[in-house]
Design an enzyme around this catalytic site. Sequence first.
Site, mmCIF file in Angstrom:
data_model
loop_
_atom_site.group_PDB
_atom_site.id
_atom_site.type_symbol
_atom_site.label_atom_id
_atom_site.label_comp_id
_atom_site.label_asym_id
_atom_site.label_seq_id
_atom_site.Cartn_x
_atom_site.Cartn_y
_atom_site.Cartn_z
ATOM 1 N N TYR A 253 33.203 9.581 0.312
ATOM 2 C CA TYR A 253 31.963 9.147 -0.321
ATOM 3 C C TYR A 253 32.220 8.129 -1.439
ATOM 4 O O TYR A 253 31.358 7.289 -1.715
ATOM 5 C CB TYR A 253 31.200 10.355 -0.857
ATOM 6 C CG TYR A 253 29.812 10.043 -1.343
ATOM 7 C CD1 TYR A 253 28.815 9.715 -0.433
ATOM 8 C CD2 TYR A 253 29.502 10.048 -2.698
ATOM 9 C CE1 TYR A 253 27.529 9.408 -0.861
ATOM 10 C CE2 TYR A 253 28.222 9.736 -3.131
ATOM 11 C CZ TYR A 253 27.243 9.418 -2.215
ATOM 12 O OH TYR A 253 25.975 9.113 -2.639
ATOM 13 N N TYR B 256 32.493 13.975 5.979
ATOM 14 C CA TYR B 256 33.073 13.231 4.866
ATOM 15 C C TYR B 256 33.200 14.153 3.664
ATOM 16 O O TYR B 256 32.566 15.208 3.594
ATOM 17 C CB TYR B 256 32.243 11.986 4.509
ATOM 18 C CG TYR B 256 30.885 12.282 3.937
ATOM 19 C CD1 TYR B 256 30.689 12.357 2.563
ATOM 20 C CD2 TYR B 256 29.785 12.488 4.768
ATOM 21 C CE1 TYR B 256 29.433 12.630 2.031
ATOM 22 C CE2 TYR B 256 28.536 12.757 4.249
ATOM 23 C CZ TYR B 256 28.369 12.828 2.872
ATOM 24 O OH TYR B 256 27.132 13.100 2.350
ATOM 25 N N CYS B 257 34.065 13.739 2.733
ATOM 26 C CA CYS B 257 34.221 14.439 1.460
ATOM 27 C C CYS B 257 34.205 13.392 0.352
ATOM 28 O O CYS B 257 33.665 12.300 0.559
ATOM 29 C CB CYS B 257 35.503 15.274 1.447
ATOM 30 S SG CYS B 257 37.016 14.288 1.496
ATOM 31 N N GLN B 258 34.810 13.674 -0.759
ATOM 32 C CA GLN B 258 34.799 12.720 -1.868
ATOM 33 C C GLN B 258 35.752 11.546 -1.629
ATOM 34 O O GLN B 258 35.386 10.402 -1.821
ATOM 35 C CB GLN B 258 35.155 13.430 -3.178
ATOM 36 C CG GLN B 258 34.969 12.588 -4.415
ATOM 37 C CD GLN B 258 33.519 12.228 -4.692
ATOM 38 O OE1 GLN B 258 32.582 12.858 -4.192
ATOM 39 N NE2 GLN B 258 33.308 11.183 -5.474
ATOM 40 N N GLY C 49 38.351 11.613 1.221
ATOM 41 C CA GLY C 49 38.895 11.579 2.573
ATOM 42 C C GLY C 49 39.979 12.606 2.828
ATOM 43 O O GLY C 49 40.290 12.921 3.968
#
Length: 114
Positions: free
Chosen positions: A109, A80-82, A84
Site C-alpha cells: 500500500y 496487499y499489505c503495507q 509487500g
Amino acid sequence: MSIFSFLFKEQNLPDEINILDRDKYKEAISKAKVQLVDVRTKREFMSGHIKGAKNIDFFQGPVFESAFSKLKKDVPVYIYCQSGNRSQKAAKKLVSLGFTKVYDLKGGYMGWCY
C-alpha cells in the site's frame, strides 16, 4: 523461463503467486469484481485502503484462515499489505490452503498512491 527470471524470482514463490506492479494491479482489480483483500491490521486498514478491499488481518492466525475459507479458492485473490513483505507470507499461506491464483501488490500500500 529465462535465467534472470529464475535467479531473481521473488523469494522462490510458488507458481500460484504472482507479484504485480501497481499499474498492472490497478488494471486487474478495476476490470471486474475481484476478491481484494488487505492483510494489514484493522488500524492500518482504517488509516487508508484500496477501495473495495476486505480487511483480513494476517496476524490473526485462526481468524485469518477462517475468513479465507469463505472465499472461492479457484477464483483469483488479490492481496496487499503495507510494504509487500507480510502479503508474500500471506500468499504462501493461501497457496497452502488451496488457493490457485494469488496476486500480490509489489511494494504494498505504501506504493499505491492512486
